[in-house]
Scaffold this active site. Sequence first.
Site, PDB file in Angstrom:
ATOM      1  N   VAL A 123     -11.182  -0.897   8.217  1.00  0.00           N
ATOM      2  CA  VAL A 123     -12.089  -1.018   7.100  1.00  0.00           C
ATOM      3  C   VAL A 123     -13.628  -1.575   7.520  1.00  0.00           C
ATOM      4  O   VAL A 123     -14.505  -1.574   6.823  1.00  0.00           O
ATOM      5  CB  VAL A 123     -11.692  -1.556   5.749  1.00  0.00           C
ATOM      6  CG1 VAL A 123     -10.653  -1.072   4.842  1.00  0.00           C
ATOM      7  CG2 VAL A 123     -10.835  -2.927   6.372  1.00  0.00           C
ATOM      8  N   ALA A 167      -5.798  -3.111   2.364  1.00  0.00           N
ATOM      9  CA  ALA A 167      -5.956  -3.722   3.724  1.00  0.00           C
ATOM     10  C   ALA A 167      -6.202  -5.210   3.581  1.00  0.00           C
ATOM     11  O   ALA A 167      -7.071  -5.576   3.432  1.00  0.00           O
ATOM     12  CB  ALA A 167      -6.743  -2.862   4.294  1.00  0.00           C
ATOM     13  N   GLY A 172       0.784  -1.470  -0.010  1.00  0.00           N
ATOM     14  CA  GLY A 172      -0.085   0.060   0.073  1.00  0.00           C
ATOM     15  C   GLY A 172       0.786   1.189  -0.039  1.00  0.00           C
ATOM     16  O   GLY A 172       0.585   2.288  -0.892  1.00  0.00           O
ATOM     17  N   TYR A 193      -6.324 -18.060   4.547  1.00  0.00           N
ATOM     18  CA  TYR A 193      -5.754 -16.934   4.021  1.00  0.00           C
ATOM     19  C   TYR A 193      -6.329 -16.768   2.532  1.00  0.00           C
ATOM     20  O   TYR A 193      -7.031 -15.941   1.979  1.00  0.00           O
ATOM     21  CB  TYR A 193      -4.456 -16.695   4.058  1.00  0.00           C
ATOM     22  CG  TYR A 193      -3.803 -15.296   3.179  1.00  0.00           C
ATOM     23  CD1 TYR A 193      -4.344 -14.366   3.497  1.00  0.00           C
ATOM     24  CD2 TYR A 193      -3.004 -15.674   2.182  1.00  0.00           C
ATOM     25  CE1 TYR A 193      -3.653 -13.219   2.634  1.00  0.00           C
ATOM     26  CE2 TYR A 193      -2.607 -14.545   1.247  1.00  0.00           C
ATOM     27  CZ  TYR A 193      -2.934 -13.517   1.582  1.00  0.00           C
ATOM     28  OH  TYR A 193      -2.454 -12.440   0.975  1.00  0.00           O
ATOM     29  N   ARG A 210       8.691 -20.039  -8.015  1.00  0.00           N
ATOM     30  CA  ARG A 210       7.732 -19.052  -7.611  1.00  0.00           C
ATOM     31  C   ARG A 210       7.801 -17.928  -8.781  1.00  0.00           C
ATOM     32  O   ARG A 210       8.921 -17.959  -9.502  1.00  0.00           O
ATOM     33  CB  ARG A 210       8.079 -18.502  -6.412  1.00  0.00           C
ATOM     34  CG  ARG A 210       7.615 -19.544  -5.218  1.00  0.00           C
ATOM     35  CD  ARG A 210       6.293 -19.614  -4.918  1.00  0.00           C
ATOM     36  NE  ARG A 210       5.976 -20.526  -3.745  1.00  0.00           N
ATOM     37  CZ  ARG A 210       5.854 -21.584  -3.787  1.00  0.00           C
ATOM     38  NH1 ARG A 210       6.044 -22.277  -4.769  1.00  0.00           N
ATOM     39  NH2 ARG A 210       5.496 -22.465  -2.609  1.00  0.00           N
TER      40      ARG A 210
HETATM   41  N1  LIG Z   1       3.229  -9.189  -0.147  1.00  0.00           N
HETATM   42  C1  LIG Z   1       2.778 -10.184  -1.003  1.00  0.00           C
HETATM   43  O1  LIG Z   1       3.547 -10.920  -1.363  1.00  0.00           O
HETATM   44  C2  LIG Z   1       1.320 -10.377  -1.424  1.00  0.00           C
HETATM   45  C3  LIG Z   1       0.987 -11.256  -2.390  1.00  0.00           C
HETATM   46  C4  LIG Z   1      -0.437 -11.374  -2.942  1.00  0.00           C
HETATM   47  C5  LIG Z   1      -1.332 -10.399  -2.260  1.00  0.00           C
HETATM   48  N2  LIG Z   1      -1.245  -9.617  -1.327  1.00  0.00           N
HETATM   49  C6  LIG Z   1      -2.069  -8.728  -0.748  1.00  0.00           C
HETATM   50  O2  LIG Z   1      -1.512  -7.469  -0.765  1.00  0.00           O
HETATM   51  C7  LIG Z   1      -2.533  -6.615   0.105  1.00  0.00           C
HETATM   52  C8  LIG Z   1      -1.113  -5.765   0.743  1.00  0.00           C
HETATM   53  O3  LIG Z   1      -0.465  -6.631   1.539  1.00  0.00           O
HETATM   54  P1  LIG Z   1       1.081  -6.467   2.227  1.00  0.00           P
HETATM   55  O4  LIG Z   1       1.957  -7.403   1.867  1.00  0.00           O
HETATM   56  O5  LIG Z   1       1.517  -5.029   1.826  1.00  0.00           O
HETATM   57  O6  LIG Z   1       0.762  -6.549   3.661  1.00  0.00           O
HETATM   58  P2  LIG Z   1       0.771  -5.574   5.046  1.00  0.00           P
HETATM   59  O7  LIG Z   1       0.594  -6.092   6.200  1.00  0.00           O
HETATM   60  O8  LIG Z   1       2.218  -4.729   4.803  1.00  0.00           O
HETATM   61  O9  LIG Z   1      -0.304  -4.420   4.519  1.00  0.00           O
HETATM   62  C9  LIG Z   1      -1.643  -4.514   5.003  1.00  0.00           C
HETATM   63  C10 LIG Z   1      -2.025  -3.334   5.563  1.00  0.00           C
HETATM   64  O10 LIG Z   1      -3.337  -3.352   5.995  1.00  0.00           O
HETATM   65  C11 LIG Z   1      -3.762  -2.716   7.124  1.00  0.00           C
HETATM   66  N3  LIG Z   1      -4.812  -3.192   7.712  1.00  0.00           N
HETATM   67  C12 LIG Z   1      -4.932  -4.607   8.028  1.00  0.00           C
HETATM   68  N4  LIG Z   1      -6.405  -4.812   8.654  1.00  0.00           N
HETATM   69  C13 LIG Z   1      -6.952  -3.703   8.501  1.00  0.00           C
HETATM   70  C14 LIG Z   1      -8.355  -3.080   8.719  1.00  0.00           C
HETATM   71  N5  LIG Z   1      -9.169  -3.994   9.320  1.00  0.00           N
HETATM   72  N6  LIG Z   1      -8.459  -1.903   8.395  1.00  0.00           N
HETATM   73  C15 LIG Z   1      -7.425  -1.115   7.700  1.00  0.00           C
HETATM   74  N7  LIG Z   1      -6.206  -1.414   7.553  1.00  0.00           N
HETATM   75  C16 LIG Z   1      -6.080  -2.716   7.939  1.00  0.00           C
HETATM   76  C17 LIG Z   1      -2.437  -3.143   7.857  1.00  0.00           C
HETATM   77  O11 LIG Z   1      -2.287  -2.297   9.083  1.00  0.00           O
HETATM   78  C18 LIG Z   1      -1.178  -3.133   7.111  1.00  0.00           C
HETATM   79  O12 LIG Z   1      -0.709  -1.892   6.919  1.00  0.00           O
HETATM   80  C19 LIG Z   1      -2.965  -7.730   0.967  1.00  0.00           C
HETATM   81  O13 LIG Z   1      -4.377  -7.395   0.518  1.00  0.00           O
HETATM   82  C20 LIG Z   1      -2.516  -8.834   0.738  1.00  0.00           C
HETATM   83  O14 LIG Z   1      -3.369  -9.984   0.715  1.00  0.00           O
HETATM   84  C21 LIG Z   1       0.430  -9.400  -0.796  1.00  0.00           C
END
Ligand SMILES: NC(=O)c1ccc[n+]([C@@H]2O[C@H](COP(=O)([O-])OP(=O)(O)OC[C@H]3O[C@@H](n4cnc5c(N)ncnc54)[C@H](O)[C@@H]3O)[C@@H](O)[C@H]2O)c1
Length: 328
Positions: A40, A60, A13, A163, A231
Amino acid sequence: MRVLVTGGAGFVGSHVVDALRGCGHEALVFDVREDSGADVRDRAAVGRALVGVDAVCHQAAMVGLGDGVADAAEYVSRNDLGTAVLLAAMAEAGVGRLVLAGSMVVYGEGRYACARHGVVRPGPRVVADLEAGRFEPGCPVCGEALAPGLVGEDAPVDPRNVYATTKLAQEHLAAAWARATGGSAVSLRYHNVYGPRMPRDTPYAGVASFFRSALARGEAPRVFEDGRQRRDFVHVRDVAAANVAALEAGTESGALAVYNAGSGEPRTVGEMAWALAAACGGPEPVVTGEYRLGDVRHITADSARLRAELGWKPRVGFEEGMAEFAAE
Ligand SMILES: NC(=O)c1ccc[n+]([C@@H]2O[C@H](COP(=O)([O-])OP(=O)(O)OC[C@H]3O[C@@H](n4cnc5c(N)ncnc54)[C@H](O)[C@@H]3O)[C@@H](O)[C@H]2O)c1
Ligand SMILES: [Zn+2]
């Protein structure tokens, strides 16, 4: 464009926020991690945040494999209830554009071909095989070795853990919202995202982060299975750029459009460990033969649709990206 970025204080994000601002858009951060504690699942808070917003970029979520079923209620709450509350608030506020952080985990095991039976879908790997070091899934019909291939967006979904189930439900909710409101929804199914600001040392962090932390302690990265699991490692700045492209594109309304977001260059987990170890000046990785039930063997993307339809292409190469990540 004025974009509300949920999870905007997180790993992906925060890069989306940077990329939007870099392209001249306005990005508003909505994250429980911020001082405001914006959740959210809080309908009133979401409603206030949506005033004057053109689009929502929904990052999020609670990420990672976590503790499996013990964490199930929290995953469902944050990821699915959270998405439902957000979508209802968007419908009420008349915000008609959504980009969702999807995930390749919805595919389960990747795409495989048997020399005799063509494209097949192996079932979950069983403990006895993993214990015996038989990591490659066999053909469900004849048991013979399979050749891994690239997963396209039309591959059947097959979430294999809590998940993954919640990430798939987010897409179904987004599709229902788009149909009901005529809004435009895009899910970018990220593959293994890595790069600066990747979370460190949490049970939810990705494998690249674990390896880097081990190297920082002077320890060898411990590579599970035989290290040959494939991967697609995609750089976080490329993922952020894909989000901007999706937000800017006028996608078809009333339906969910799904895109794989991967580098298109499959690598093994072992190769990644070696690249990081080399960039950190050692020690060399150790292949342990350990495994995690629920991990899939190979999952690599075909991201041609994202390139063709949204004009996106990854810019950060594997060696360059891993060297930068190791040095962060
Ligand atoms: N990192 C990866 O490899 C990857 C791969 C596939 C999908 N994703 C998706 O990408 C998105 C971001 O993941 P990321 O790796 O940056 O993780 P991250 O944990 O760094 O970021 C997620 C953010 O969401 C916030 N959050 C969690 N619950 C919340 C809520 N109820 N209300 C508001 N904010 C909330 C957290 O505080 C955090 O800052 C997610 O949806 C994740 O499923 C990530
Ligand atoms: Zn077969």
